[in-house]
Design a protein around this motif. Structure first.
Motif, mmCIF file in Angstrom:
data_model
loop_
_atom_site.group_PDB
_atom_site.id
_atom_site.type_symbol
_atom_site.label_atom_id
_atom_site.label_comp_id
_atom_site.label_asym_id
_atom_site.label_seq_id
_atom_site.Cartn_x
_atom_site.Cartn_y
_atom_site.Cartn_z
ATOM 1 N N PRO A 1 0.816 -1.216 0.000
ATOM 2 C CA PRO A 1 0.000 0.000 0.000
ATOM 3 C C PRO A 1 0.848 1.264 0.000
ATOM 4 O O PRO A 1 1.987 1.273 0.480
ATOM 5 C CB PRO A 1 -0.818 -0.125 1.292
ATOM 6 N N GLY A 2 0.251 2.330 -0.526
ATOM 7 C CA GLY A 2 0.941 3.611 -0.597
ATOM 8 C C GLY A 2 0.415 4.592 0.435
ATOM 9 O O GLY A 2 0.107 4.222 1.569
ATOM 10 N N ARG B 1 -5.439 2.999 2.181
ATOM 11 C CA ARG B 1 -4.288 3.511 1.456
ATOM 12 C C ARG B 1 -4.368 3.177 -0.031
ATOM 13 O O ARG B 1 -5.085 2.255 -0.440
ATOM 14 C CB ARG B 1 -2.993 2.928 2.045
ATOM 15 N N ALA B 2 -3.647 3.914 -0.807
ATOM 16 C CA ALA B 2 -3.556 3.631 -2.233
ATOM 17 C C ALA B 2 -3.048 2.207 -2.433
ATOM 18 O O ALA B 2 -2.105 1.772 -1.762
ATOM 19 C CB ALA B 2 -2.609 4.623 -2.913
ATOM 20 N N GLY B 3 -3.691 1.468 -3.330
ATOM 21 C CA GLY B 3 -3.225 0.131 -3.655
ATOM 22 C C GLY B 3 -3.585 -0.943 -2.664
ATOM 23 O O GLY B 3 -3.006 -2.032 -2.691
ATOM 24 N N LEU C 1 -7.394 -3.288 -10.073
ATOM 25 C CA LEU C 1 -7.582 -1.893 -9.665
ATOM 26 C C LEU C 1 -6.636 -1.542 -8.516
ATOM 27 O O LEU C 1 -5.984 -0.495 -8.530
ATOM 28 C CB LEU C 1 -9.038 -1.669 -9.234
ATOM 29 N N ALA C 2 -6.570 -2.423 -7.515
ATOM 30 C CA ALA C 2 -5.691 -2.157 -6.371
ATOM 31 C C ALA C 2 -4.232 -2.091 -6.813
ATOM 32 O O ALA C 2 -3.479 -1.208 -6.368
ATOM 33 C CB ALA C 2 -5.881 -3.226 -5.302
ATOM 34 N N ALA D 1 -7.395 2.863 -4.243
ATOM 35 C CA ALA D 1 -7.756 2.422 -2.895
ATOM 36 C C ALA D 1 -9.175 1.878 -2.942
ATOM 37 O O ALA D 1 -10.066 2.513 -3.513
ATOM 38 C CB ALA D 1 -7.666 3.589 -1.913
ATOM 39 N N VAL D 2 -9.398 0.707 -2.353
ATOM 40 C CA VAL D 2 -10.708 0.054 -2.417
ATOM 41 C C VAL D 2 -11.217 -0.194 -1.002
ATOM 42 O O VAL D 2 -10.528 -0.817 -0.183
ATOM 43 C CB VAL D 2 -10.638 -1.290 -3.184
#
Length: 495
Positions: A247-248, A270-272, A432-433, A438-439
């Motif tokens: 994660p970012g 978080r992103a990703g 997508l991740a 972010a999901v």
């Protein structure tokens, strides 16, 4: 009891059913299986008189019949329990049970209630007949539908995904009602994507694939893997969790969010990464998702996107900030039913001004997405309500893929979707991740939660009950947090 032979049906030149066969015996549960888009819903609606077949014959008790409407089907003793329940919320239980069959009791509420009570008792529904249907749970409403079928003396009952919104306890109650009905000689056509339900209830199974009849087998003579192969025409690779994601930066930061349904919810995504809100039905998970998106009001707390406080949240504001939202109720909140696939897929892109409204621009944007997502039929001009639930969900995902988003909120991503379409949607969410989205997801299917999530936040009675890292999560630990019942395992997260 019921026989369909050589059934063919097409819409706008697209063949949906090809020479399909089906039969139902008295006192049996006959399961109908197939991927989304296999033709199950079309066949069910043909058997219930909602569609007329282009060719083929229907017979009831050995006599050929023409079912030109649901009323014709009901006259033949056929009832249908739709996945989207067909009740009138403002009317009472008694009025809904006797709807279209009121007789002399129409204006005598006392007689109407007395007439309905035996039917409610037969299906195990302990509510007063005068209760408005809107006050009942989904499970209770479903029992009202079954009581209505019993009141009409239905000999054949079609059940389309009857457990999609039920708890484990409520599913057990449904099983008991189904067994009681078959013991009385009622034949039941049962559609479900859950193999444990098929194993529990079905006597025979018929499989459709791409609108074609593949075969009918006795349930006890086949394995799940054999049924899956019949459904998809190939063996599915076992669904294992993807490699760990890195994660970012924090995309979503929720602090102390509260409403009339949930209290003091704090979380980060978080992103990703994929974060899932797990818990029992009614725990407040959907309401949290909707409040974050601004679809429902909150009474306290704050939501930050990449550090920016969203003090005024509406769906339009959030969409403008790169937030996507996929609701659980596809039919009422996810699609424009009578619009084409292309229009449904482009709604968000148009709102963001990313794609022109001309037909050529729209098709140029839509056609690659249809191919990439495996939407069937691959026809951008098809009216979306004629697609299966799995293909409608792919269109909605395609809407956000086309428009682009940094944060995607998804409520029950695979509700009512077959095993092969689930695999496709899992792969899309994972992609997508990995692309940095972010999901934040809500799911009631524990294998799905474990398959997709980097972290799991479990809710109980409107509050966050705990968090599980991917490496520490199991179905038992999630259920322990969701119910408040501690396991005997040495697990500090649930002790």
């Amino acid at each position: 009891m019921l026989s369909a032979q050589h059934i063919n049906k097409s819409f706008s030149g697209v063949q949906v059913l090809h020479d399909v066969h089906f039969s139902l015996l008295a006192g049996e549960v006959h399961a109908l299986l197939g991927e989304n888009g296999a033709g199950k819903s079309t066949l069910l609606k043909t058997l219930f008189g909602m569609y007329r077949p282009d060719s083929g014959t229907l017979s009831v008790a050995g006599t050929p019949v023409v079912l030109g409407s649901p009323k014709d089907a009901q006259a033949q003793g056929i009832a249908m329990i739709h996945q989207e329940l067909a009740l009138i919320p403002e009317l009472s239980v008694a009025q809904n049970v006797l709807l279209g069959n009121e007789g002399r009791e129409l204006l005598n509420y006392g007689r109407m209630q007395a007439r309905v009570r035996p039917f409610l008792e037969q299906v195990g529904l302990n509510v007063h007949p005068a209760t408005p249907v809107k006050r009942l749970t989904i499970a209770q409403q479903q029992m009202v539908e079954i009581a209505r079928a019993v009141a009409r003396q239905a000999r054949i009952i079609i059940m389309d995904e009857p457990t999609s919104s039920l708890t484990t306890h409520e599913i057990g109650q449904l099983y008991r009602v189904v067994r009681d009905l078959t013991a009385r000689g009622v034949g039941i056509i049962y559609v479900s994507h859950h193999f444990d339900e098929i194993e529990e209830l079905a006597d025979r199974v018929t499989v459709l694939r791409d609108g074609r009849y593949i075969g009918t087998v006795r349930q006890r003579d086949v394995t799940q893997d054999q049924l899956v192969t019949m459904m998809v025409g190939r063996e599915l690779v076992a669904q294992t969790a993807p490699p760990e994601r890195t994660p970012g930066a924090v995309r979503l930061d929720v602090r102390g969010l509260s409403s009339n349904v949930f209290r003091e919810v704090s979380l980060q995504v978080r992103a990703g990464e994929v974060v899932t809100l797990a818990g029992l039905i009614g725990a407040g998970r959907t309401e949290v998702l909707r409040a974050i998106y601004g679809a429902d009001p909150s009474t306290g707390g704050e939501v930050r996107l990449e550090g920016v406080l969203m003090s005024r949240r509406t769906p339009a504001d959030m969409m403008g900030r790169g937030v996507g939202f996929i609701a659980e109720d596809r039919r009422h909140q996810g699609i424009v039913p009578d619009a084409r696939v292309s229009v449904n897929m482009m709604l968000t892109s148009w709102a963001k001004g990313k794609v022109g409204v001309g037909e050529r621009d729209m098709l140029r944007a839509v056609e690659p997405q249809i191919q990439q997502l495996g939407i069937r039929p691959a026809n951008p001009h098809q009216i979306i309500r004629r697609l299966s639930g799995g293909n409608q969900q792919k269109v909605i995902l395609g809407r956000w893929l086309s428009a682009g988003c940094d944060l995607l909120l998804i409520d029950e991503p695979t509700r009512g979707i077959d095993v092969a379409s689930k695999a496709d949607i899992y792969a899309l969410i994972d992609d997508l991740a990995r692309s940095g989205v972010a999901v934040l997801m809500v799911s009631s299917e524990l294998p799905e939660v474990l398959r997709l999530s980097d972290r799991i936040l479990v809710m109980r009675e409107g509050r966050l009950a705990g968090e599980l890292a991917r490496a520490d999560a199991s179905e038992e630990r999630i259920l322990a947090l969701a119910t408040g019942v501690h396991t005997h395992a040495k697990d500090p997260a649930v002790a």
